[in-house]
Design a protein around this motif. Structure first.
Motif, short mmCIF file in Angstrom:
data_model
loop_
_atom_site.label_atom_id
_atom_site.label_comp_id
_atom_site.label_asym_id
_atom_site.label_seq_id
_atom_site.Cartn_x
_atom_site.Cartn_y
_atom_site.Cartn_z
N LYS A 119 2.35 1.77 -3.41
CA LYS A 119 1.39 2.34 -4.37
C LYS A 119 1.26 3.84 -4.16
O LYS A 119 1.22 4.61 -5.13
N GLU A 120 1.18 4.28 -2.89
CA GLU A 120 1.07 5.70 -2.61
C GLU A 120 2.34 6.45 -3.04
O GLU A 120 2.27 7.54 -3.58
N LYS A 160 0.84 -1.20 0.00
CA LYS A 160 0.00 0.00 0.00
C LYS A 160 0.88 1.26 0.00
O LYS A 160 0.61 2.22 -0.73
N ASP A 218 3.22 9.57 -6.11
CA ASP A 218 4.02 10.78 -5.91
C ASP A 218 5.28 10.80 -6.76
O ASP A 218 5.67 11.83 -7.29
#
Length: 146
Positions: free
Chosen positions: A70-71, A67, A75
């Motif tokens: 992915k974040e 997770k 960015d």
């Protein structure tokens, strides 16, 4: 002969009654020990539960790491691993069974030991959405289909 009878009467050995009592005590102690090792709350059951909790922790950590990847990919613009890659790694490492992988692919979550671990879908594809906005001043509803 008289000497031998006195020797037998004075011999200090273990009697049959004492031997039977010792055997009974050993049987009781072995029963208690076996129950402590093999029973429902025994050492082996606790070890198996600890192993499952440890495995669940590893899978949860990998889901959290994925997770975060992915974040970070949003960015940084760098691609993150796919869910399939993460699940295949967990199966290859022995931390996830093929059956649990199938469950995650179908339901996006799996229960291991006392934890429910969620692997969010990567993205939603080929699904239609309708977004409605309501403007109370104009008494109008605007719909957008995606």
């Amino acid at each position: 002969m008289k000497y031998n009878k006195e020797k037998l009467n004075n011999s200090k050995g273990i009697t049959l009654v004492a031997l039977v009592i010792i055997v009974i005590i050993l049987i009781i102690l072995s029963g208690i020990s076996i129950n402590a090792v093999i029973g429902d709350g025994g050492i082996i059951a606790k070890a198996k539960l600890a192993k499952e909790e440890s495995r669940a922790s590893i899978v949860q950590d990998e889901a959290d790491l994925w997770k975060a990847e992915k974040e970070n990919a949003i960015d940084s613009g760098k691609p993150a691993r796919t869910r399939e890659e993460v699940l295949n790694k967990l199966v290859a490492d022995g931390n996830l069974t093929p059956e649990e992988k199938k469950i995650i692919e179908e339901k996006d979550s799996v229960k291991i030991a006392s934890r429910t671990i969620v692997f969010e879908p990567e993205e939603i594809k080929n699904k239609k959405f309708t977004i409605k906005t309501v403007n109370s001043e104009r008494n109008s509803i605007t719909s957008f289909n995606y």
